[in-house]
Design an enzyme around this catalytic site. Sequence first.
Site, mmCIF file in Angstrom:
data_model
loop_
_atom_site.group_PDB
_atom_site.id
_atom_site.type_symbol
_atom_site.label_atom_id
_atom_site.label_comp_id
_atom_site.label_asym_id
_atom_site.label_seq_id
_atom_site.Cartn_x
_atom_site.Cartn_y
_atom_site.Cartn_z
ATOM 1 N N ARG A 199 19.014 16.594 -0.370
ATOM 2 C CA ARG A 199 20.001 17.155 0.580
ATOM 3 C C ARG A 199 20.513 16.096 1.547
ATOM 4 N NH1 ARG A 199 19.192 18.970 5.536
ATOM 5 N NH2 ARG A 199 17.025 19.535 5.189
ATOM 6 N N LYS B 88 39.487 18.407 -8.638
ATOM 7 C CA LYS B 88 40.783 18.263 -9.312
ATOM 8 C C LYS B 88 40.762 17.040 -10.249
ATOM 9 C CE LYS B 88 42.185 21.810 -6.888
ATOM 10 N NZ LYS B 88 40.984 22.233 -6.181
ATOM 11 N N ASP C 175 44.425 13.483 2.784
ATOM 12 C CA ASP C 175 43.897 14.198 1.622
ATOM 13 C C ASP C 175 44.683 13.691 0.415
ATOM 14 O OD1 ASP C 175 43.468 15.961 -0.483
ATOM 15 O OD2 ASP C 175 43.216 17.702 0.821
ATOM 16 N N TYR D 219 46.771 22.468 1.829
ATOM 17 C CA TYR D 219 46.098 23.474 1.012
ATOM 18 C C TYR D 219 45.721 24.676 1.898
ATOM 19 C CZ TYR D 219 42.100 25.607 -1.322
ATOM 20 O OH TYR D 219 41.220 26.504 -1.857
HETATM 21 N N1 PLP Z 1 42.566 19.692 -0.810
HETATM 22 C C1 PLP Z 1 43.500 20.064 -1.717
HETATM 23 C C2 PLP Z 1 44.813 19.354 -1.745
HETATM 24 C C3 PLP Z 1 43.248 21.109 -2.605
HETATM 25 O O1 PLP Z 1 44.184 21.474 -3.502
HETATM 26 C C4 PLP Z 1 41.994 21.784 -2.541
HETATM 27 C C5 PLP Z 1 41.670 22.900 -3.448
HETATM 28 O O2 PLP Z 1 42.509 23.452 -4.130
HETATM 29 C C6 PLP Z 1 41.064 21.370 -1.583
HETATM 30 C C7 PLP Z 1 41.378 20.312 -0.751
HETATM 31 C C8 PLP Z 1 39.726 22.034 -1.461
HETATM 32 O O3 PLP Z 1 38.900 21.583 -2.499
HETATM 33 P P1 PLP Z 1 37.680 22.408 -3.149
HETATM 34 O O4 PLP Z 1 38.261 23.562 -3.875
HETATM 35 O O5 PLP Z 1 37.032 21.371 -4.038
HETATM 36 O O6 PLP Z 1 36.785 22.804 -2.024
#
Ligand code: PLP
Length: 393
Positions: free
Chosen positions: A58, A207, A182, A110
């Site tokens: 962890r 992704k 991001d 997101y």
């Molecule tokens: N950032 C983006 C651009 C995303 O598309 C997503 C999820 O769709 C996330 C963050 C969050 O990621 P996770 O689903 O792995 O928690």
Amino acid sequence: MKHASAGRSTRAIHGANVTDAHGAPHLPIYNTTTFAFENTEALLDVADGRVQGPLYTRYGLNPTIFALEETTASIEGTESALAFCSGMAAETALFAHYGRDGIVCVGDAYGGTMELLGNQLARLGISTTFLLGGELDRLEDLLGAGAKLVFFETPTNPTLGIHDITAISELAHRHDAKVAVDNTFASPINQRPLELGADLVSYSATKYLGGHSDLTAGFVLGATALVEPLKGWRKSFGSTIAPETAAMLSRSLRTLVVRVRQHNANAQAVAEAMEADPRVSRVLYPGLPSFPGHALAAKQMSGFGGVVTIELAADAATTVKVVDRLELFALAPSLGGVESLVTQPVTTTHYDLSPEERARRGITGSMIRLSIGLEDADDLIADLTRALDVVEL
Ligand code: PLP
């Protein structure tokens, strides 16, 4: 960093130090929660950070996690990577540590990020101001008022808006604020924000980094001095990646370069075909010269990614019919996998927004987001062309 001068494909395969007594070419999974020590002194050396080594999973102190982080940092071309159990977990640690003095979230993000920032973290006193792409003139004032973290996606979801990483970073740094990008949609193969001036990068590794729609994970990367403080948050939130997932993700990373190149090529072919189809009124893809953000994307990206958003010359009900007629594209809310996926932002990512807020963000009922996979591009185009037959001009 191992093989620092090598190319990205080489680093994706050889980026981690593998020491296996049996000659395994890649690190096996250390599927254990804890590690034993010769004596108390050796345990304390690791616990106090004098010696880097395994201790407790962890805490992230597990060889399988170390190997993954080393490879990912090597691909990104930076000092440190921290692996989390999801993209949201990575963001939570990032915002918890760097968001105390106020966050500015630039552009579309997101939906889960918006909820975390606008709702949950707000309740804990971490406040976020949301600026749309066209409201960047307000950024300087917000930084002047004390905000210390600027966060954004580029390209954004679902309209693929492009933000100028260098310009935003220069402005933020003049006010002693940090910039976190991001980079999920682009991946480190198409765009490296740290080289363009950003301080930190986050990913939903669920992704493109994972790439097969079979694992959930996330990262924060950057200089060690900036990433190190997030370890305590990850440890206390318990949001560390599991060793099995880390091993799967390490395997995925070995093919990241070839996968992303093919996503780029397929998406470009689909975007061009859709642009030539009169039943499609608008194609949003950074690789098209007609796209408003194309010039900036060409400057800061080396590939344009696998997501294409199209707007149909049809009402919302007909758009639903087109989505439901697709056969190769699975109707599922994610992206970045080898298989092509389709979603309508109004029924998934932007479902909870009011009609006014959707309009403000340029999201319409005729919009379809395509995550272009690694099937043959001709087959994907044929599937779309057939599904579009219900659109009457
Ligand atoms: N950032 C983006 C651009 C995303 O598309 C997503 C999820 O769709 C996330 C963050 C969050 O990621 P996770 O689903 O792995 O928690």
